[in-house]
Design an enzyme around this catalytic site. Structure first.
Site: not given
Length: 285
Positions: A152, A204
């Site tokens: 990765s 939010k």
């Protein structure tokens, strides 16, 4: 300290091979237990990046040149905004970049070698650093050694090299991005605990762990992961001279040395000492 180190990956996109989770957590645990870490983090903004060889801090910013080869460790968990190299446990992108750019300007350095053994690390900072290193490619030979692992985030860095060599028992790949959402709402319900959010802006508290993940929120998170994955794919395709569709078709699989060579993610297989000696011989020739 361990909780603080692990927290930076919570709910954040990461370039980590999932099958390397135990290694990943073990590296971060070892890093967090280091008695030198608090001292180093307290003075990380030093104006001079490199220290005198007899300075204790130089151990955490190695600059090792032998036979004209600068070896840069890409080991352990790879971290954004972290200017140190902690043995086999963690390496900062800032340290890797500083060593690489110094090596490019150092007249005693004829070639640069990435010594990789990493399960991956942060998304943040990785692609920008790799782009800067790729822009310098061609000035000096670069070789990456996956001994044992370049997964990765580590593979993103290794792909900058002109040639990637993998040990017989090593592996590369995991070209993908991962994150996770924790849903603890049922456990809280069973415990008789109710969380009430009071917030401004309807998004939010999207993705909070105290509510089940809403489909539209999951879709937005997936979109972000997909976009980052496309950046990773295009980066590797450019660096390795491959078609993006070929890279994407790996679907974040990890590959043994021979498999990686067959699909174009690596170039050779061999022991580290022999591979480094061959690199030195190529430079001399």
């Amino acid at each position: 300290m361990l909780e603080a180190v692990l927290a930076r990956f919570k709910d954040a996109p990461s370039l980590v091979a999932p099958e390397q989770q135990a290694t990943f957590e073990g590296c971060l645990s070892a890093l967090a237990k280091s008695p030198d870490l608090p001292k180093l983090m307290a003075e990380r903004a030093s104006s001079d990046f490199w220290f005198a060889p007899d300075d204790w801090r130089s151990h955490y910013r190695p600059y090792n040149v032998k036979d004209g080869i600068l070896t840069i460790p890409v080991k352990g968990v790879l971290l954004h905004d972290f200017p140190w190299s902690f043995g086999s446990w963690a390496t900062g992108y800032e340290y890797i970049w500083q060593a690489f750019s110094r090596g490019m300007d150092d007249g005693s350095v004829r070639g640069i070698a990435f010594h990789c053994h990493s399960p991956g690390g942060d998304v943040a900072g990785n692609f920008d650093m790799v782009d800067k290193m790729f822009a310098m490619r061609g000035r000096k030979p670069i070789r990456a050694f996956a001994h044992e692992a370049a997964y990765s985030a580590a593979y993103s860095i290794a792909s900058v090299a002109d040639k990637i060599v993998v040990s017989r028992t090593g592996g590369v790949g995991s070209i993908g991005v991962v994150t996770a959402h924790w849903d603890v709402s049922k456990a809280f319900d069973e415990a008789g605990i109710k969380i009430t959010f009071i917030h401004f802006g309807k998004h939010k508290v999207d993705g909070n762990p105290f509510e089940a993940l809403k489909p539209e929120v999951k879709a937005r998170i997936q979109k972000r992961i997909d976009d980052l994955g496309e950046v990773f794919v295009s980066t590797v395709a450019r660096n390795r001279g491959m078609d993006a569709a070929e890279v994407k078709a790996t679907e974040a699989l990890t590959y043994s040395a021979q498999e990686a060579i067959e699909i174009g993610l690596a170039d050779d297989v061999g022991p580290l000492d022999d591979a480094v000696a061959a690199f030195a011989a190529d430079l001399t020739a």
